[in-house]
Design a protein around this motif. Structure first.
Motif, PDB file in Angstrom:
ATOM      1  N   ALA A 110       3.140  -5.042   4.631  1.00 24.11           N
ATOM      2  CA  ALA A 110       2.298  -5.472   3.513  1.00 24.11           C
ATOM      3  C   ALA A 110       2.588  -4.637   2.271  1.00 24.11           C
ATOM      4  CB  ALA A 110       0.823  -5.369   3.901  1.00 24.11           C
ATOM      5  N   LEU A 111       2.726  -3.320   2.433  1.00 23.71           N
ATOM      6  CA  LEU A 111       3.003  -2.461   1.294  1.00 23.71           C
ATOM      7  C   LEU A 111       4.396  -2.729   0.730  1.00 23.71           C
ATOM      8  CD1 LEU A 111       2.297  -0.191  -0.630  1.00 23.71           C
ATOM      9  CD2 LEU A 111       3.071   1.451   1.103  1.00 23.71           C
ATOM     10  N   ALA A 112       5.374  -2.872   1.608  1.00 20.08           N
ATOM     11  CA  ALA A 112       6.739  -3.160   1.144  1.00 20.08           C
ATOM     12  C   ALA A 112       6.780  -4.470   0.361  1.00 20.08           C
ATOM     13  CB  ALA A 112       7.697  -3.213   2.330  1.00 20.08           C
ATOM     14  N   GLY A 113       6.048  -5.465   0.855  1.00 17.53           N
ATOM     15  CA  GLY A 113       6.006  -6.752   0.166  1.00 17.53           C
ATOM     16  C   GLY A 113       5.340  -6.650  -1.195  1.00 17.53           C
ATOM     17  N   ALA A 114       4.217  -5.937  -1.255  1.00 18.22           N
ATOM     18  CA  ALA A 114       3.511  -5.790  -2.536  1.00 18.22           C
ATOM     19  C   ALA A 114       4.360  -5.023  -3.540  1.00 18.22           C
ATOM     20  CB  ALA A 114       2.180  -5.065  -2.308  1.00 18.22           C
ATOM     21  N   ARG A 143      14.549  -4.950   6.270  1.00 22.51           N
ATOM     22  CA  ARG A 143      14.681  -4.937   4.823  1.00 22.51           C
ATOM     23  C   ARG A 143      13.745  -5.994   4.238  1.00 22.51           C
ATOM     24  NH1 ARG A 143      20.424  -6.565   1.933  1.00 22.51           N
ATOM     25  NH2 ARG A 143      19.538  -7.351  -0.003  1.00 22.51           N
ATOM     26  N   VAL A 144      13.120  -5.668   3.112  1.00 26.03           N
ATOM     27  CA  VAL A 144      12.166  -6.564   2.470  1.00 26.03           C
ATOM     28  C   VAL A 144      12.598  -6.795   1.031  1.00 26.03           C
ATOM     29  CG1 VAL A 144       9.759  -6.922   1.810  1.00 26.03           C
ATOM     30  CG2 VAL A 144      10.302  -5.718   3.940  1.00 26.03           C
ATOM     31  N   GLY A 145      12.643  -8.065   0.612  1.00 22.71           N
ATOM     32  CA  GLY A 145      12.950  -8.369  -0.774  1.00 22.71           C
ATOM     33  C   GLY A 145      14.451  -8.489  -1.013  1.00 22.71           C
ATOM     34  N   VAL A 198      15.018   1.191  -5.139  1.00 19.30           N
ATOM     35  CA  VAL A 198      14.912   0.909  -3.713  1.00 19.30           C
ATOM     36  C   VAL A 198      13.751   1.733  -3.161  1.00 19.30           C
ATOM     37  CG1 VAL A 198      16.514   2.711  -2.912  1.00 19.30           C
ATOM     38  CG2 VAL A 198      16.183   0.651  -1.541  1.00 19.30           C
ATOM     39  N   LEU A 199      12.985   1.130  -2.279  1.00 22.23           N
ATOM     40  CA  LEU A 199      11.790   1.766  -1.721  1.00 22.23           C
ATOM     41  C   LEU A 199      11.981   1.980  -0.228  1.00 22.23           C
ATOM     42  CD1 LEU A 199       9.598  -0.704  -3.649  1.00 22.23           C
ATOM     43  CD2 LEU A 199       9.421   1.748  -4.028  1.00 22.23           C
ATOM     44  N   ASP A 200      11.719   3.193   0.219  1.00 21.56           N
ATOM     45  CA  ASP A 200      11.800   3.530   1.636  1.00 21.56           C
ATOM     46  C   ASP A 200      10.374   3.642   2.166  1.00 21.56           C
ATOM     47  OD1 ASP A 200      12.475   4.375   4.148  1.00 21.56           O
ATOM     48  OD2 ASP A 200      13.249   6.334   3.529  1.00 21.56           O
ATOM     49  N   THR A 204      14.431  -3.611  -3.978  1.00 23.64           N
ATOM     50  CA  THR A 204      14.468  -3.940  -2.555  1.00 23.64           C
ATOM     51  C   THR A 204      13.754  -2.829  -1.803  1.00 23.64           C
ATOM     52  OG1 THR A 204      16.657  -4.919  -2.900  1.00 23.64           O
ATOM     53  CG2 THR A 204      15.990  -4.550  -0.632  1.00 23.64           C
ATOM     54  N   ALA A 205      13.165  -3.161  -0.672  1.00 22.80           N
ATOM     55  CA  ALA A 205      12.515  -2.150   0.169  1.00 22.80           C
ATOM     56  C   ALA A 205      13.134  -2.149   1.552  1.00 22.80           C
ATOM     57  CB  ALA A 205      11.015  -2.410   0.266  1.00 22.80           C
ATOM     58  N   VAL A 206      13.138  -0.993   2.162  1.00 25.90           N
ATOM     59  CA  VAL A 206      13.564  -0.823   3.552  1.00 25.90           C
ATOM     60  C   VAL A 206      12.400  -0.197   4.308  1.00 25.90           C
ATOM     61  CG1 VAL A 206      15.056   0.542   5.058  1.00 25.90           C
ATOM     62  CG2 VAL A 206      16.034  -0.628   3.086  1.00 25.90           C
TER      63      VAL A 206
END
Length: 434
Positions: free
Chosen positions: A215-219, A432-434, A196-198, A232-234
């Motif tokens: 953009a960074l969370a999506g990449a 939340r992304v992804g 998981v990415l914060d 997943t990213a938040v």
């Protein structure tokens, strides 16, 4: 293949192939290309960008430039990564909470960068503790305790270590493709089942703009999932420090208050959100909500602090740290309150300025060789929306000399703005992304 032909393609805006990117990663690791060629490669990627497929190829090639760990454990191997912010000590709360919930967390972390603190520097404020574990001890601690927070050794993604140093001096740090490859090559080398990415956004983060954060969370999520690591990213708010302290020992003290007390506050909300997603992705919870409840229970019920204490002792820290943590943490010699000069509501906090004030006190590095003073920093920092009276404390400076404390106090007063109207405080978890 050779560096000259690959650089020529980049110069003519032709995308490098998967094989060419793999060649560059190997050459970075074994010094098959010069620093000048590595800098030219970084600049070419920074200016032209890579496709989604190219970004995945570079990330995997950098991961495979060194040792890739594999695990044989009775639970999922999970981890989190934060893009950095002030007062962000979530890892110290989340890793032991995840372990208490049945996950294994081989957390390879970093040191302070710019105005943001580093997880390793915070841990090393604890006397005797070492984050430089060899692989055998690292595996032993993860297997017995469920978590270990360590520095990357030379065998983990050596291509990234070389490229990062070149990027720092060639003004190519802020490339979306290179940031993604750098972060994920090290995390994926740890042999994770889930990540998981914060991604932080706001005055105390590297990214001040929500569009850049998205953009960074999506990449990151797209690349990690393409590499078969469920991710997943938040995007979370960093318009103010996450905990009311900045500085290594001071942030460890905040962690201990959370782990041994009521277990409330913004840090618990972020830890529960990230941990809930990880437990769901790792099959230890039916959904993110159930996972978040399990993380909160581990923090409030004492299971997380028990794991934390066992991990610290296994890494060379004091055996009785949990029971006597106030006695073990270093304290500054000069402690000074910074008070408000007028009434008002806290309307804005320049987190980057506060972080740089801690660096100036000796709590961070200006150059890589600088020694950190773990005792210095800021505590009792006010929160956005607080109503402040003249003479009330805005923050407390912890310093080694009076002149340093004076300069830090001036920075604090400039960084904390007071207005006549109560501001709208942003949501802590933005999306939340992804």
């Amino acid at each position: 293949m050779n560096a000259r032909s690959i650089l020529a393609k980049l110069r003519h805006r032709q995308p490098p192939t998967q094989g060419e990117l793999a060649w560059v990663a190997r050459a970075l690791a074994d010094e098959g290309i010069s620093d000048a060629q590595a800098g030219a490669f970084a600049m070419g990627v920074c200016l032209n960008g890579l496709s989604d497929e190219g970004r995945v190829a570079l990330t995997l090639a950098m991961r495979d430039s060194g040792r890739v760990l594999t695990w044989d454990l009775d639970g999922p191997v999970l981890d989190k990564h934060s893009t950095g912010g002030v007062g962000d000590c979530v890892s110290l709360v989340l890793a032991p909470a995840l372990a208490a919930c049945g996950a294994y967390v081989p957390m390879i972390s970093g040191r302070g960068l710019g105005h943001t603190g580093g997880t390793l520097d915070k841990l090393e404020a604890i006397p005797g503790l070492s984050t430089d574990l060899d692989e055998a001890l690292f595996r032993d601690v993860v297997g017995r305790v469920g978590c270990a927070i360590v520095s990357a050794n030379a065998d983990i993604a050596p291509a990234d270590k070389r490229l990062y140093a070149v990027r720092d001096v060639s003004s190519t740090v802020d490339s979306l493709d290179l940031i993604t490859a750098s972060i994920l090559s090290k995390k994926l080398a740890a042999g994770l089942d889930g990540l998981v990415l914060d991604v932080k956004v706001g005055s105390g983060a590297f990214m001040k703009d929500l569009g850049q954060a998205r953009a960074l969370a999506g990449a990151l999520t797209k690349t990690a999932n393409a590499a078969e690591c469920r991710t997943t990213a938040v995007i979370s708010d960093m318009s103010q420090p996450l905990v009311p302290s900045l500085g290594n020992a001071l942030e460890v003290a905040e962690v201990m208050r959370v782990l041994t007390g009521a277990g409330r506050g913004p840090i618990v909300e972020v830890a529960a959100t990230l941990g809930g997603l990880l437990l769901a992705n790792g099959g230890l919870a039916n959904d993110a909500q159930e996972g978040a409840e399990a993380i909160t229970k581990a923090i409030r019920g004492g299971a997380a602090v028990e794991r934390f204490g066992t991990m610290l002792a296994a890494m060379g820290g004091p055996v009785a740290f949990i029971e006597n943590w106030q006695r073990f943490l270093p304290e500054a010699t000069v402690i000074r309150e910074v008070t408000a000069t007028k009434d008002g509501y806290v309307s804005e906090i320049d987190g980057e300025a506060l972080g740089l004030a801690v660096v100036a006190l000796g709590g961070g590095r200006v150059v890589e060789s600088d020694r950190i003073n773990p005792a210095v920093g800021l505590s009792d920092v006010v929160r956005l929306g607080n109503k402040i009276r003249r003479g009330q404390t805005l923050a407390v400076v912890h310093a080694t000399r009076s002149d340093e404390a004076d300069r830090a106090a001036q920075t604090v007063r400039s960084a904390i703005s007071l207005g006549s109207a109560k501001p709208k405080v942003p949501d802590l978890i933005i999306e939340r992304v992804g």
